[in-house]
Design an enzyme around this catalytic site. Structure first.
Site, PDB file in Angstrom:
ATOM      1  N   HIS A  96       1.045  -1.750   0.586  1.00 30.76           N
ATOM      2  CA  HIS A  96      -0.079   0.455   0.228  1.00 30.76           C
ATOM      3  C   HIS A  96       0.593   0.848   0.333  1.00 30.76           C
ATOM      4  O   HIS A  96       2.116   1.231   0.731  1.00 30.76           O
ATOM      5  CB  HIS A  96      -0.771   0.124   1.035  1.00 30.76           C
ATOM      6  CG  HIS A  96      -1.929   1.282   1.283  1.00 30.76           C
ATOM      7  ND1 HIS A  96      -1.798   2.556   2.127  1.00 30.76           N
ATOM      8  CD2 HIS A  96      -3.579   1.108   0.827  1.00 30.76           C
ATOM      9  CE1 HIS A  96      -3.030   2.871   1.472  1.00 30.76           C
ATOM     10  NE2 HIS A  96      -3.392   2.274   1.239  1.00 30.76           N
ATOM     11  N   GLU A 168      -4.020   1.674  -7.248  1.00 29.39           N
ATOM     12  CA  GLU A 168      -4.176   2.590  -6.425  1.00 29.39           C
ATOM     13  C   GLU A 168      -3.460   3.616  -6.842  1.00 29.39           C
ATOM     14  O   GLU A 168      -2.049   3.817  -6.389  1.00 29.39           O
ATOM     15  CB  GLU A 168      -3.871   2.432  -5.371  1.00 29.39           C
ATOM     16  CG  GLU A 168      -5.120   1.220  -5.049  1.00 29.39           C
ATOM     17  CD  GLU A 168      -5.226   1.014  -3.364  1.00 29.39           C
ATOM     18  OE1 GLU A 168      -6.089   1.293  -2.732  1.00 29.39           O
ATOM     19  OE2 GLU A 168      -4.626   1.544  -2.490  1.00 29.39           O
TER      20      GLU A 168
HETATM   21  C1  PEP Z   1      -7.257   2.465   0.236  1.00 30.98           C
HETATM   22  O1  PEP Z   1      -5.901   3.893   1.474  1.00 30.98           O
HETATM   23  O2  PEP Z   1      -7.000   1.750  -0.232  1.00 30.98           O
HETATM   24  C2  PEP Z   1      -7.841   3.658  -0.311  1.00 30.98           C
HETATM   25  C3  PEP Z   1      -8.522   3.169  -1.635  1.00 30.98           C
HETATM   26  O3  PEP Z   1      -8.139   4.918   0.025  1.00 30.98           O
HETATM   27  P1  PEP Z   1      -9.308   5.673  -0.147  1.00 30.98           P
HETATM   28  O4  PEP Z   1     -10.917   5.092  -0.597  1.00 30.98           O
HETATM   29  O5  PEP Z   1      -9.940   6.128   1.369  1.00 30.98           O
HETATM   30  O6  PEP Z   1      -9.249   6.648  -1.101  1.00 30.98           O
END
Ligand code: PEP
Length: 252
Positions: A96, A168
């Site tokens: 992450h 992400e």
């Molecule tokens: C995450 O931390 O993996 C994430 C997607 O956070 P958020 O949905 O708050 O953007």
């Protein structure tokens, strides 16, 4: 393929009572969603709470937010894949951006963690994504390719089906801008292209690639329907049972 919806609670909630309340509310909601779901359109929901709550929460699939790459021994502060397996954990979030940033997690460490998880029959959710700066200077593709290549180094074809890749974009995480559907779609296609280069067509077609970054009940369905994501990684919105259930209902 089931749509995978993963709740990343991060370092929340602040006590056991709140954790149990949130979990039970989500569990009740999912039960009623499942009753109305057409056969074959199943959603797999995974809750990733902090380690300290894992053994309190029962009745939904659990994931962990991190893991160490050794099996046991003198590694103060760490938790092994073996211990997670024993706590009935099925998935583990690895790489992450917050772990890369605050815990200085490198691609080499991420690679070791993935291997240890696979060894213990846990499914890694490998998070990759570019920062705002990398995007600005046109390095997104290079960053994604490097992360995928280094994080999956030495992982053989037959193991790859147990891995989920979460795209992400770092700039989209938190209360920021979510990634547009077009951009998410092109990043997911690019990820599949890299997987094709490293493995083969069947793996690149079948590996689960999910999206994470400011997902909520209003935008969730578009990522599945229009951007080609096989699921979602949800941070902030997973801390509110109603909003999280809205996401699950919208994608079913
Ligand atoms: C995450 O931390 O993996 C994430 C997607 O956070 P958020 O949905 O708050 O953007």
């Amino acid at each position: 393929m089931k749509t995978l919806i993963v709740a990343n609670w991060k370092m929340n909630p602040v006590n056991q009572k709140e954790a149990k309340n949130l979990f039970e509310a989500v569990k009740r909601g999912i039960k009623s969603v499942k009753n109305t779901m057409p056969a074959g359109r199943q959603v797999e929901v995974v809750i990733c709470p902090p380690f300290v709550y894992l053994n309190l929460l029962k009745g939904l699939t659990l994931g962990a937010q991190n893991v160490f790459y050794k099996e046991k021994g003198a590694f103060t502060g760490e938790v092994s894949a073996l211990q997670l397996h024993d706590s009935k954990v099925k998935y583990v979030i690895i790489g992450h951006s917050e772990a890369r940033k605050y815990l200085n997690e490198t691609d080499d460490v991420i690679n070791k963690k993935i291997k240890e998880c696979l060894h213990e029959k846990l499914k890694p959710i490998l998070c990759i994504g570019e920062t705002a700066e990398e995007k600005k200077i046109g390095k997104k593709a290079e960053v994604l390719e490097k992360q995928i290549t280094e994080d999956l180094k030495g992982i053989v074809t037959k193991e790859i089906k147990n891995i989920v890749i979460a795209y992400e974009p770092v700039w989209a995480i938190g209360p920021g801008d979510n990634c547009s559907i077009d951009e998410t779609m092109s990043s997911i296609l690019f990820i599949r292209k890299v997987i094709f280069k490293l493995y083969n067509r069947a793996i690149s077609d079948n590996i689960r690639v999910i999206y994470g970054g400011s997902v909520d009940g209003d935008n969730a369905n578009s990522y599945i329907k229009n951007a080609g994501a096989n699921g979602l990684l949800v941070g902030g919105a997973s801390l509110h049972a109603e909003e999280f259930l809205k996401i699950i209902r919208s994608v079913k």
